[in-house]
Every structure is written in structure tokens, then in C-alpha cells.
Enzyme design. Structure first.
Site, PDB file in Angstrom:
ATOM      1  N   GLU A 132      36.916  61.552  44.211  1.00 36.67           N
ATOM      2  CA  GLU A 132      36.018  62.373  43.382  1.00 36.67           C
ATOM      3  C   GLU A 132      36.142  63.884  43.614  1.00 36.67           C
ATOM      4  O   GLU A 132      35.124  64.562  43.831  1.00 36.67           O
ATOM      5  CB  GLU A 132      34.567  61.908  43.588  1.00 36.67           C
ATOM      6  CG  GLU A 132      34.385  60.447  43.233  1.00 36.67           C
ATOM      7  CD  GLU A 132      32.934  59.957  43.360  1.00 36.67           C
ATOM      8  OE1 GLU A 132      32.076  60.698  43.860  1.00 36.67           O
ATOM      9  OE2 GLU A 132      32.672  58.822  42.919  1.00 36.67           O
ATOM     10  N   ASN A 173      41.354  59.472  43.494  1.00 31.75           N
ATOM     11  CA  ASN A 173      40.519  58.525  42.760  1.00 31.75           C
ATOM     12  C   ASN A 173      39.302  59.269  42.196  1.00 31.75           C
ATOM     13  O   ASN A 173      38.705  60.098  42.885  1.00 31.75           O
ATOM     14  CB  ASN A 173      40.061  57.457  43.780  1.00 31.75           C
ATOM     15  CG  ASN A 173      39.343  56.280  43.188  1.00 31.75           C
ATOM     16  OD1 ASN A 173      39.823  55.659  42.251  1.00 31.75           O
ATOM     17  ND2 ASN A 173      38.179  55.947  43.748  1.00 31.75           N
ATOM     18  N   HIS A 209      33.597  52.975  36.171  1.00 28.97           N
ATOM     19  CA  HIS A 209      32.210  52.500  36.124  1.00 28.97           C
ATOM     20  C   HIS A 209      31.719  52.769  34.704  1.00 28.97           C
ATOM     21  O   HIS A 209      31.255  53.872  34.393  1.00 28.97           O
ATOM     22  CB  HIS A 209      31.354  53.233  37.160  1.00 28.97           C
ATOM     23  CG  HIS A 209      31.767  52.932  38.568  1.00 28.97           C
ATOM     24  ND1 HIS A 209      31.616  51.677  39.128  1.00 28.97           N
ATOM     25  CD2 HIS A 209      32.346  53.701  39.524  1.00 28.97           C
ATOM     26  CE1 HIS A 209      32.073  51.697  40.377  1.00 28.97           C
ATOM     27  NE2 HIS A 209      32.524  52.905  40.637  1.00 28.97           N
ATOM     28  N   GLU A 237      37.585  50.558  40.422  1.00 38.27           N
ATOM     29  CA  GLU A 237      36.177  50.198  40.696  1.00 38.27           C
ATOM     30  C   GLU A 237      35.485  49.670  39.440  1.00 38.27           C
ATOM     31  O   GLU A 237      34.298  49.931  39.211  1.00 38.27           O
ATOM     32  CB  GLU A 237      35.405  51.421  41.241  1.00 38.27           C
ATOM     33  CG  GLU A 237      36.047  52.050  42.458  1.00 38.27           C
ATOM     34  CD  GLU A 237      35.252  53.210  43.076  1.00 38.27           C
ATOM     35  OE1 GLU A 237      34.082  53.403  42.701  1.00 38.27           O
ATOM     36  OE2 GLU A 237      35.822  53.915  43.928  1.00 38.27           O
ATOM     37  N   ASP A 239      33.408  48.220  36.601  1.00 37.27           N
ATOM     38  CA  ASP A 239      32.246  47.411  36.247  1.00 37.27           C
ATOM     39  C   ASP A 239      31.732  47.920  34.902  1.00 37.27           C
ATOM     40  O   ASP A 239      32.060  49.032  34.482  1.00 37.27           O
ATOM     41  CB  ASP A 239      31.151  47.367  37.342  1.00 37.27           C
ATOM     42  CG  ASP A 239      30.701  48.711  37.890  1.00 37.27           C
ATOM     43  OD1 ASP A 239      30.844  49.733  37.197  1.00 37.27           O
ATOM     44  OD2 ASP A 239      30.165  48.736  39.026  1.00 37.27           O
TER      45      ASP A 239
HETATM   46  C1  XIL Z   1      29.084  52.870  46.551  1.00 38.12           C
HETATM   47  C2  XIL Z   1      28.833  51.568  47.309  1.00 38.12           C
HETATM   48  O1  XIL Z   1      29.153  50.477  46.484  1.00 38.12           O
HETATM   49  C3  XIL Z   1      27.379  51.502  47.744  1.00 38.12           C
HETATM   50  O2  XIL Z   1      27.148  50.363  48.555  1.00 38.12           O
HETATM   51  C4  XIL Z   1      27.002  52.770  48.513  1.00 38.12           C
HETATM   52  O3  XIL Z   1      25.635  52.743  48.825  1.00 38.12           O
HETATM   53  C5  XIL Z   1      27.325  54.003  47.706  1.00 38.12           C
HETATM   54  O4  XIL Z   1      28.701  53.972  47.337  1.00 38.12           O
HETATM   55  N1  XIL Z   1      32.223  55.585  43.560  1.00 38.12           N
HETATM   56  C6  XIL Z   1      32.876  55.318  44.748  1.00 38.12           C
HETATM   57  C7  XIL Z   1      32.329  54.308  45.675  1.00 38.12           C
HETATM   58  O5  XIL Z   1      33.973  55.851  44.971  1.00 38.12           O
HETATM   59  O6  XIL Z   1      32.598  54.634  47.016  1.00 38.12           O
HETATM   60  C8  XIL Z   1      30.855  54.087  45.480  1.00 38.12           C
HETATM   61  O7  XIL Z   1      30.468  52.979  46.283  1.00 38.12           O
HETATM   62  C9  XIL Z   1      30.549  53.849  44.018  1.00 38.12           C
HETATM   63  C10 XIL Z   1      30.948  55.046  43.189  1.00 38.12           C
END
Ligand code: XIL
Length: 316
Positions: A132, A173, A209, A237, A239
Site C-alpha cells: 500500500e 501490493n 477487496h 487478497e 473478496d
Molecule cells: C487485515 C487482516 O485480515 C486483519 O486481521 C487485520 O486486523 C487488519 O489487516 N490489506 C492488507 C491486509 O494488505 O494486510 C489487511 O489484512 C487487509 C487489507
């Protein structure tokens, strides 16, 4: 129905994977599904390799939690994605509030990335070295690393990771870089500038996401503009969340959306694999983060497959 990693491999992808987290590993039903390498060919530790978990105080490294997930994946014959070396979140206060000089922070980053990546040398084949780094407008995010070192912090982290594991694929990422737009353009420019300076960079991770009904129409064009830079792309990641309670129509749309994301990656050879951010709604990060939303994953909280599962299979 076809297991997801089998479907991905048959389509020529390297894996279909899932994130997981240590506290979930006491749930035997959960572990049984997670451990099936036909279902998941790759695992990402969701929290246990982050800075607050691995170097809670300066020079004190703890790998108990990280090792647990690495060992599970190894026992199951699954690939691993390391997540992550440098990120503005889940960063211990000794880093954020240390008021370090540029030279000191540079050596802190080198030690951190070198030690964490080096610990798993030869065992973790993909690493989110920088997580990020971008603002929505495509500029670099203001955080302790950027504010102290400028863009240079990214090369420092990548070079340290490369030295610690020359064979690992090193990624940047981010979220919000699924469709074309200013943030994706910022990623293109960042990778171009790193390549021009011969900084090791192998891949771009798209977190993905996403929201049901809102898969960007430019996803495929955007993945292609990334692979055209000479790097691979992974969806890291995935979802697809919705406003609760989920209706049958929402679940049908979610199936379509999963299929669309998978088939778009599938059609581009440089898009090497897809990871979902855990596999069951029981352990999704969504409800705790986006109030009133959830049901984002292909298994429900009772481990029943949702329509989204068939969408994934159909996408490959
Ligand atoms: C999230 C985890 O899933 C949670 O358990 C934690 O509390 C916060 O982080 N982007 C990312 C991940 O790169 O590391 C994050 O993971 C979700 C968003």
C-alpha cells in the site's frame, strides 16, 4: 465440483490460494479444508509476518506465529506468499515514533526486510515487500518511510529482500489498482522508475477487496498495462463484499463477479494466480472493517460452499 487449485492449475495458473491466520488454526473443520492442496495450492499468513508481529521492538525478532503457518503450508505441500515487509499499518510505535534520521531508518528497513525474508529463504516464493505505498491520486503515501526517505524507501526494501532471498518473486501490493485510473497510473510510473534504476521488482499485487456489482470494467486492460511493464501480476487478497443480510440475488451477483475476476486473470498469461482473503465468511476481515457489510467469501460461516464457489470454477 472441481477443487479450486486443481481448476487453476488445469488453466495454466500457478495456484489458487487463501489467506489464513493463527487463531483460526484451532478450528479443525477450518483446518481440514484449508489443508487440502487440491483446493488451495498457496497460503498467505494474514497477520503473522507483519512488522508488529515480527519485530515488536528494535532488533527483537519473533517468528513463532509466522513459523506456524509456514510449517503448515510446507506440511500440506502449498506455496507461500509473504505479507509483508514494509507497510504503514500494523507498524510498532518504536518505528513510527522513533524520529530516526534517514540513514538510521534506511538501516532499520534493511535489517527488517533482510531478517524476515532471510528467515524463510527458499521457502516463501512470493513476497509483498512493499504494501500500500500509493495514495488514490497515484502519488506516494505520506508515512514514516516516505516522509523520512522519499521514494528511496521502496528500493531499500526491495534490495534488502533480494539480497536475503534472490529466488523469491518480489512484489509491490496495493488496493484500488484493479481498474485503470490515477492510482493504477501511479503504480505503472513507480514500477517504471524502479526498473529504470535496476531495482529488483518482479510483480504487482492487486489486493482486489471489491464490492459485489462493482467489478471494474477495465480490470483486464489494467492487468495488461501492468504485465506490459515486464512484471507478473497476482490477485492477492480477493473478496467481494455486500451489504448484509445477503439475499439470493446478491449471492447470484457475487457468483458472477467472482467468475468475472477469475476469467479475466485467466485470459492473461502474466496474471499468475489468485488468492482470496481467507475462504470462509466465519473468518473474513470484512464485517469488522466495513460496518454492515460481509458475506464476501466463497464459503459461508458454516463452511457450506456458496454460489461464488461455482463462479470461481467456471472462471478458470
Ligand atoms: C487485515 C487482516 O485480515 C486483519 O486481521 C487485520 O486486523 C487488519 O489487516 N490489506 C492488507 C491486509 O494488505 O494486510 C489487511 O489484512 C487487509 C487489507
Amino acid at each position: 465440483t472441481t477443487p479450486l487449485n486443481v481448476a487453476a492449475k488445469a488453466a495454466g495458473k500457478k495456484y489458487f490460494g487463501s489467506a489464513t491466520d493463527n487463531h483460526e488454526l484451532t478450528d479443525s473443520t477450518y483446518v481440514e479444508i484449508l489443508s487440502d492442496s487440491n483446493m488451495f495450492g498457496q497460503i498467505t499468513p494474514g497477520n503473522s509476518l507483519k512488522w508488529d508481529a515480527t519485530e515488536p521492538s528494535r532488533g527483537n525478532f519473533t517468528f513463532t506465529q509466522g513459523d506456524q503457518i509456514v510449517n503448515l503450508a510446507k506440511a500440506n505441500g502449498q506455496l507461500l506468499r509473504g505479507h509483508n515487509c514494509v507497510w504503514h499499518n500494523q507498524l510498532p510505535s518504536w518505528v513510527t515514533s522513533g524520529n530516526f534520521s534517514a540513514d538510521t531508518l534506511s538501516s532499520i528497513i534493511t535489517t527488517h526486510c533482510g531478517t524476515v525474508v532471510g528467515r524463510y529463504q527458499g521457502q516463501i516464493c512470493f513476497w509483498d515487500v512493499v504494501n500500500e505505498p500509493l495514495n488514490d491520486d497515484g502519488t506516494l503515501r505520506s508515512d514514516v518511510f516516505y516522509d523520512t526517505l522519499g521514494e528511496e524507501y521502496i528500493s531499500i526494501a526491495l534490495r534488502a529482500a533480494k539480497a536475503a532471498d534472490p529466488d523469491a518473486k518480489l512484489y509491490i501490493n496495493d488496493y484500488g489498482i484493479e481498474g485503470t485510473g490515477p492510482k493504477s497510473t501511479g503504480m505503472v510510473n513507480l514500477v517504471k522508475s524502479l526498473k529504470a534504476a535496476s531495482v529488483p521488482i518482479d510483480g504487482i499485487g492487486m489486493q482486489a477487496h471489491l464490492i459485489v456489482g462493482q467489478v471494474p470494467s477495465t480490470l483486464g486492460d489494467n492487468i495488461k498495462q501492468f504485465t506490459a511493464l515486464g512484471v507478473e501480476v497476482a490477485i492477492t487478497e480477493l473478496d467481494l463484499r455486500m451489504t448484509l443480510p445477503a439475499t439470493d440475488a446478491d449471492l447470484a451477483q457475487q457468483k458472477e463477479d467472482y467468475q468475472r475476476v477469475i476469467s479475466t486473470c485467466n485470459a492473461i498469461s502474466g496474471c499468475i494466480g489468485v488468492t482470496i482473503w481467507d475462504y470462509t465468511d466465519k473468518y473474513s476481515w470484512v464485517p469488522a472493517t466495513f460496518s454492515g457489510q460481509g458475506a464476501a467469501l466463497p464459503w459461508d460461516e458454516n463452511f457450506n460452499k456458496k454460489p461464488a464457489y461455482d463462479g470461481i470454477v467456471a472462471g478458470f
